[in-house]
Write an enzyme that holds these catalytic residues in place. Structure first.
Site, short mmCIF file in Angstrom:
data_model
loop_
_atom_site.label_atom_id
_atom_site.label_comp_id
_atom_site.label_asym_id
_atom_site.label_seq_id
_atom_site.Cartn_x
_atom_site.Cartn_y
_atom_site.Cartn_z
N ASN A 11 6.00 -0.63 -1.35
CA ASN A 11 5.04 -1.25 -0.43
C ASN A 11 4.47 -2.44 -1.17
O ASN A 11 3.65 -2.28 -2.07
CB ASN A 11 3.94 -0.23 -0.08
CG ASN A 11 2.83 -0.87 0.75
OD1 ASN A 11 2.95 -2.02 1.19
ND2 ASN A 11 1.74 -0.14 0.96
N LYS A 13 2.53 -4.70 -0.12
CA LYS A 13 1.19 -5.08 0.34
C LYS A 13 1.15 -6.61 0.55
O LYS A 13 2.15 -7.18 0.96
CB LYS A 13 0.13 -4.58 -0.64
CG LYS A 13 0.32 -3.07 -0.93
CD LYS A 13 -0.83 -2.44 -1.64
CE LYS A 13 -0.53 -0.95 -1.84
NZ LYS A 13 -1.63 -0.20 -2.43
N HIS A 97 -1.57 3.59 6.49
CA HIS A 97 -1.86 3.44 5.06
C HIS A 97 -3.38 3.46 4.87
O HIS A 97 -4.12 2.95 5.73
CB HIS A 97 -1.27 2.13 4.53
CG HIS A 97 -1.33 2.05 3.04
ND1 HIS A 97 -2.47 1.67 2.37
CD2 HIS A 97 -0.42 2.35 2.09
CE1 HIS A 97 -2.24 1.72 1.07
NE2 HIS A 97 -1.00 2.14 0.87
N GLU A 169 -0.70 10.15 0.22
CA GLU A 169 -1.25 9.20 -0.74
C GLU A 169 -2.73 9.50 -0.94
O GLU A 169 -3.57 9.05 -0.14
CB GLU A 169 -1.10 7.76 -0.22
CG GLU A 169 0.32 7.30 -0.08
CD GLU A 169 0.45 5.78 -0.21
OE1 GLU A 169 1.21 5.35 -1.06
OE2 GLU A 169 -0.24 5.05 0.52
N GLY A 175 -3.59 2.55 -6.79
CA GLY A 175 -3.96 1.36 -7.57
C GLY A 175 -4.96 1.65 -8.68
O GLY A 175 -5.55 0.73 -9.25
N SER A 210 -0.16 5.31 -7.74
CA SER A 210 0.08 5.07 -9.18
C SER A 210 1.39 5.65 -9.69
O SER A 210 1.47 6.11 -10.84
CB SER A 210 -1.11 5.58 -10.02
OG SER A 210 -2.28 4.87 -9.69
P1 13P Z 1 0.08 1.93 -6.26
O1 13P Z 1 1.44 2.43 -6.56
O2 13P Z 1 -0.15 0.52 -6.71
O3 13P Z 1 -0.98 2.89 -6.72
O4 13P Z 1 -0.06 1.86 -4.65
C1 13P Z 1 0.28 2.97 -3.92
C2 13P Z 1 0.34 2.60 -2.47
O5 13P Z 1 -0.66 2.31 -1.87
C3 13P Z 1 1.66 2.57 -1.83
O6 13P Z 1 1.54 2.51 -0.46
#
Ligand code: 13P
Length: 251
Positions: A11, A13, A97, A169, A175, A210
């Site tokens: 993802n 983003k 999400h 998640e 993050g 993460s």
């Molecule tokens: P990270 O892997 O950066 O923690 O993000 C996870 C996420 O939100 C995937 O959709």
């Protein structure tokens, strides 16, 4: 050997410039991957057509969207139509999400409409669920997930259930560098599977939060974890490739 196909989903983003995207695919093509897992990427919507082209030349990487509207068309300035995504040959869409839920105020009812709209267009759906830190600390994890599943997947048509995937998640792991332990994640994945009303044993359930090359192996070894939804570590070809290689070994 995993029971279900392992999926590594990047993802991206709101990241990656055109230059960074081209570098990513140049690096990927140098690595000559023999993928046994499924490798998917969801870039910014505006980059989908470009990625589709680049991914095609690199090999088996499927491209999806990070969000879509609950409507196919109409006066909805700034929205992305699921029908248009399907038109473009997009494979999948992420819905619900935690950043959509918290930053853009999307609730379970609206997300349910989005899930149904995407499925109607035969897009695969990665429906995201997960609790915040405050919810976990006050023992609300399962209550929150129950509600997200019950309302978000209401009226799911049985003949489209094969298109549905779930991503667990935990918001506190996104993050932050704080990955859920493989045991913590497996416990919730098992719970989610027990709550699915259609095709429970076949449904792909991804873990997100993460995930990195150094922690994915332990997660993927758990019975109910069928892959990962990866943010930060999917942006660099080296890391993405490593995640895919580790997943491929387990297939
Ligand atoms: P990270 O892997 O950066 O923690 O993000 C996870 C996420 O939100 C995937 O959709």
């Amino acid at each position: 050997m995993k029971k279900r196909e392992v999926h590594i989903v990047g993802n991206w983003k709101m990241n990656q410039s055109l230059y960074e995207i081209s570098q990513f695919f140049i690096e990927m093509s140098k690595m000559k991957m023999e993928l046994k897992c499924k490798a998917w990427i969801a870039p910014q919507a505006i980059h989908i057509p470009i990625l589709k082209e680049m991914a095609f030349t690199t090999g088996a990487i499927y491209i999806g969207a990070q969000n879509c509207s609950n409507q196919d068309s109409g006066a909805l300035t700034g929205e992305t139509s699921p029908a248009s995504l399907a038109d473009l040959g997009v494979e999948f869409v992420i819905i619900g999400h935690s950043e959509r839920r918290t930053i853009f105020g999307e609730g379970n009812e609206l997300l349910n409409e989005k899930v149904l709209a995407a499925l109607k267009n035969n897009l695969k759906v990665i429906y995201c669920v997960g609790e915040t830190l405050a919810e976990r600390e006050s023992d609300q994890t399962y209550k929150v997930i129950d509600e997200q599943l019950l309302v978000g997947l209401k009226n799911l048509p049985a003949d489209k259930a094969h298109l549905l995937m779930i991503a667990y998640e935990p918001v506190w792991a996104i993050g932050t560098g704080k990955v859920a332990s493989a045991e913590q994640a497996e416990e919730v994945h098992g719970y989610i599977r027990s709550k699915l009303t259609h095709r429970a044993s076949e449904t792909i359930i991804l873990y997100g939060g993460s995930v990195k090359p150094d922690n994915i192996d332990a997660l993927l070894r758990k019975e109910n974890i069928d892959g990962a939804l990866v943010g930060g570590a999917s942006l660099k070809a080296q890391d993405f490739r490593q995640l895919c290689s580790i997943a491929s070994v387990l297939m």
